[in-house]
Motif scaffolding. Structure first.
Motif, short mmCIF file in Angstrom:
data_model
loop_
_atom_site.label_atom_id
_atom_site.label_comp_id
_atom_site.label_asym_id
_atom_site.label_seq_id
_atom_site.Cartn_x
_atom_site.Cartn_y
_atom_site.Cartn_z
N ILE A 157 0.85 -1.19 0.00
CA ILE A 157 0.00 0.00 0.00
C ILE A 157 0.89 1.24 0.00
O ILE A 157 1.98 1.24 0.57
CB ILE A 157 -0.99 0.01 1.19
CG1 ILE A 157 -0.27 -0.15 2.54
CG2 ILE A 157 -2.05 -1.06 1.00
CD1 ILE A 157 -1.19 -0.05 3.75
N ILE A 174 -10.33 -1.36 0.12
CA ILE A 174 -8.93 -1.33 -0.27
C ILE A 174 -8.84 -1.48 -1.78
O ILE A 174 -9.41 -2.37 -2.38
CB ILE A 174 -8.03 -2.35 0.48
CG1 ILE A 174 -8.48 -3.78 0.29
CG2 ILE A 174 -7.91 -2.00 1.95
CD1 ILE A 174 -7.42 -4.79 0.75
N PHE A 226 -3.52 5.44 -1.30
CA PHE A 226 -4.38 4.87 -0.27
C PHE A 226 -5.56 5.76 0.12
O PHE A 226 -6.48 5.28 0.79
CB PHE A 226 -3.54 4.50 0.94
CG PHE A 226 -4.01 3.26 1.65
CD1 PHE A 226 -4.34 2.11 0.95
CD2 PHE A 226 -4.12 3.23 3.03
CE1 PHE A 226 -4.77 0.97 1.60
CE2 PHE A 226 -4.55 2.10 3.69
CZ PHE A 226 -4.87 0.97 2.98
N SER A 246 -8.71 4.22 -0.85
CA SER A 246 -9.16 3.08 -0.05
C SER A 246 -9.93 3.59 1.17
O SER A 246 -9.45 3.56 2.30
CB SER A 246 -7.95 2.23 0.38
OG SER A 246 -7.32 1.66 -0.75
#
Length: 197
Positions: A76, A152, A158, A161
């Motif tokens: 990530i 996610i 990120f 997400s």
């Protein structure tokens, strides 16, 4: 207002080809939020897909748990430049959640408990690219990391997400979410450093 907490230590590892340009490796899991942490019990949690024709399909926590569950190991990458490699998650693929929504809608707006939104092309939510995750590293997902469940989409920065995910609304065209309205890139590919407008 964004909330930034622990975890901003890290070492640059340019020799690791798993790190996108401009990223630094961290062993911690930094916590960043656009506001206060919602506390949603699994008894109250629901996830809804709103199709283009207006039809809504919803799952309770128990109904989500009854769907096929994947174990996901992935890297990530946060737009704030940290990366965490080999993270382990459990969750339900969005392929199962979007299958009854019909083919209409090229984009999606993801909605979270607490009011956060982010936009994602529908193609980036299907074909095994995105999950509603409820476990991290063998434990239930902590509230500060988006528990009880978060989206996610690990191939994008990120912020896509979304934590505390509650619904996905399918759209006929792209539309900016919270951070995108505030200067972040509409797509967010870490390998192209698509951080800001």
């Amino acid at each position: 207002m964004a909330v930034f907490t622990r975890g901003f230590g890290g070492r640059r590892r340019e020799s690791d080809d798993r790190l996108p340009p401009g990223q630094y490796l961290t062993e911690d899991f930094p916590v960043l939020s656009a506001g206060p942490t919602p506390r949603v019990s699994t008894d109250e949690w629901r996830f809804t897909v709103l199709a283009m024709d207006g039809v809504q399909t919803s799952w309770s926590w128990d109904e989500l748990q009854a769907l096929p569950i994947d174990d996901i190991t992935t890297d990530i990458h946060c737009v704030t430049r940290w990366s965490k490699l080999g993270t382990r998650w459990r969750g339900v693929s969005l392929d199962h959640l979007l299958e009854h929504a019909g083919p209409e809608g090229t984009h999606a707006m993801v909605h979270s408990y607490g009011g956060y939104t982010t936009n994602v092309p529908r193609a980036d939510l299907s074909a095994g690219k995105a999950w509603v995750a409820f476990e991290f590293d063998g434990e239930p997902l902590a509230p500060e990391h988006g528990g009880p469940a978060r989206l996610i989409v690990p191939h994008l920065y990120f912020w896509k997400s979304a934590k505390w995910v509650r619904s996905i609304e399918l759209l006929p065209a792209d539309r900016p979410g919270f951070w995108e309205q505030n200067g972040y890139n509409m797509y967010g590919d870490p390998w192209k450093e698509e951080r800001y407008w």
